[in-house]
Design an enzyme around this catalytic site. Structure first.
Site, PDB file in Angstrom:
ATOM      1  N   LYS A  43      34.019  36.951  33.893  1.00 15.66           N
ATOM      2  CA  LYS A  43      35.146  36.751  34.558  1.00 15.66           C
ATOM      3  C   LYS A  43      35.115  37.761  35.446  1.00 15.66           C
ATOM      4  CE  LYS A  43      36.995  35.446  30.515  1.00 15.66           C
ATOM      5  NZ  LYS A  43      37.419  35.087  28.584  1.00 15.66           N
TER       6      LYS A  43
ATOM      7  N   ASP B 104      45.592  34.170  28.917  1.00 17.91           N
ATOM      8  CA  ASP B 104      45.768  33.694  28.095  1.00 17.91           C
ATOM      9  C   ASP B 104      46.821  32.339  27.809  1.00 17.91           C
ATOM     10  OD1 ASP B 104      42.928  34.060  27.915  1.00 17.91           O
ATOM     11  OD2 ASP B 104      43.134  36.224  26.630  1.00 17.91           O
TER      12      ASP B 104
ATOM     13  N   GLN C 234      39.191  40.033  24.636  1.00 17.89           N
ATOM     14  CA  GLN C 234      38.145  38.920  24.024  1.00 17.89           C
ATOM     15  C   GLN C 234      37.887  38.333  22.701  1.00 17.89           C
ATOM     16  OE1 GLN C 234      36.836  36.733  26.701  1.00 17.89           O
ATOM     17  NE2 GLN C 234      35.703  35.810  24.852  1.00 17.89           N
TER      18      GLN C 234
HETATM   19  N1  GUN Z   1      37.286  33.321  23.547  1.00 19.40           N
HETATM   20  C1  GUN Z   1      36.967  32.289  23.519  1.00 19.40           C
HETATM   21  N2  GUN Z   1      37.781  31.374  24.674  1.00 19.40           N
HETATM   22  C2  GUN Z   1      38.734  32.537  25.242  1.00 19.40           C
HETATM   23  C3  GUN Z   1      39.351  32.094  26.090  1.00 19.40           C
HETATM   24  O1  GUN Z   1      40.263  31.996  26.263  1.00 19.40           O
HETATM   25  N3  GUN Z   1      40.209  33.773  25.903  1.00 19.40           N
HETATM   26  C4  GUN Z   1      40.471  34.990  25.025  1.00 19.40           C
HETATM   27  N4  GUN Z   1      41.119  36.257  26.141  1.00 19.40           N
HETATM   28  N5  GUN Z   1      39.016  34.661  24.196  1.00 19.40           N
HETATM   29  C5  GUN Z   1      38.901  33.845  24.103  1.00 19.40           C
END
Ligand code: GUN
Length: 298
Positions: free
Chosen positions: A53, A120, A97
């Site tokens: 990211k 998200d 995350q």
């Molecule tokens: N963990 C696995 N996929 C995601 C996601 O799309 N966003 C977040 N915040 N955590 C994750």
């Protein structure tokens, strides 16, 4: 190129081209989009995702900050950090995350992130807006799948889509996105899950199958209608006799179903690159909205 393969990379590149133009437009007006990512603990898979990211932000010219908190951080310490980011006008997006360590209440943390900065689309307010047909943010992985279908000119309107899996990250928002009243949705959607009776009978009726269950090679040839489209969201590690010691496989038995399907996403290299591309889009959308700037779609 294999005509059946729906690769994510060209679609992600198209999104990056669009987002880059929007970033340029924002910067001309003195707005420098910024994403903050919080990682609690040292889960190796999460570390990889968080690093990706940050790299995507760097490539596009989005400011980014990665905040790593120790695995034994208190829930309050995390809440305090999020609240500081909520009230920082120079920060536009916040991503915590998941999964979080067991002692931290995930729902509480999701509700702590300001809905305006919730890139998200996990906050109940944003989920509600999506369900009621007036979304602010779009959920990253499902929105990435819709982008892929649009890119490859696979129609969803009036098609029967079966989503396998009911998670809050993929299954449920996928359903809600495909039910929207627009040309890139307008689908008839069924969700099946671990407690569904005769799961194969449902999958066999699908024009498009979206597999998001997290079980390697779960979907087999006999379960699919001939000519169906398969979108495989699964990324499962299987032990293998290679340098890494593992190989990545999807939720669909790729080799077995290949002859039956009309299109299929590979794993890796299919849906994977789309989640981060849509996260970049959401960050830029959030920066624009917070600064009352109207962005053009294309
Ligand atoms: N963990 C696995 N996929 C995601 C996601 O799309 N966003 C977040 N915040 N955590 C994750």
């Amino acid at each position: 190129m294999d005509a059946k393969l729906l690769k994510g990379k060209p679609v992600a590149e198209a999104v990056y081209t669009r987002v880059s133009k929007q970033i340029g437009f924002l910067k001309e007006q003195g707005v420098f989009p910024k994403l903050s990512v919080i990682l609690v603990g040292e889960d190796p898979a999460s570390q990889v995702y968080v690093r990706r990211k940050g790299k995507a932000c760097e490539k596009l010219g989005i400011l980014s900050e990665t905040i790593v908190l120790p695995a034994d951080s208190s829930e309050q310490a995390l809440v305090t950090k999020i609240e500081a980011l909520n009230s920082d006008p120079k920060n536009h997006g916040i991503l915590v995350q998941l999964p979080l360590p067991g002692h931290i209440d995930e729902d509480k943390i999701i509700r702590t992130v300001s809905p305006q900065k919730d890139v998200d689309c996990f906050h109940p307010q944003n989920v509600g807006l999506l369900v009621s047909g007036n979304p602010y943010m779009l959920p990253c992985t499902p929105a990435g799948i819709v982008e892929m279908l649009r890119f490859y000119k696979i129609e969803t309107e009036s098609k029967h889509v079966v989503v396998v899996g009911r998670s809050n990250i993929v299954g449920k928002p996928m359903l809600n996105l495909l039910l929207q009243k627009n040309k890139s949705a307008n689908a008839t959607v069924t969700i099946v899950h671990s407690r569904t009776k005769e799961i194969s009978a449902h999958i066999r009726r699908a024009d498009i199958v979206i597999a998001a269950i997290g079980q390697p090679n779960f979907i087999k040839k006999e379960q699919l209608k001939k000519g169906s489209v398969v979108i495989d969201v699964g990324i499962n590690r299987m032990d293998a006799d290679n340098e890494k010691g593992y190989t990545l496989v999807g939720d669909v038995d790729f080799d077995q179903v290949y002859e039956t399907v009309s299109y299929i996403t590979p794993v890796p290299g299919g849906v994977g690159p789309m989640t981060i591309a849509m996260l970049m889009q959401n960050t830029v959308t959030a920066a624009a909205v917070q600064n009352k700037i109207l962005l053009l779609e294309e």
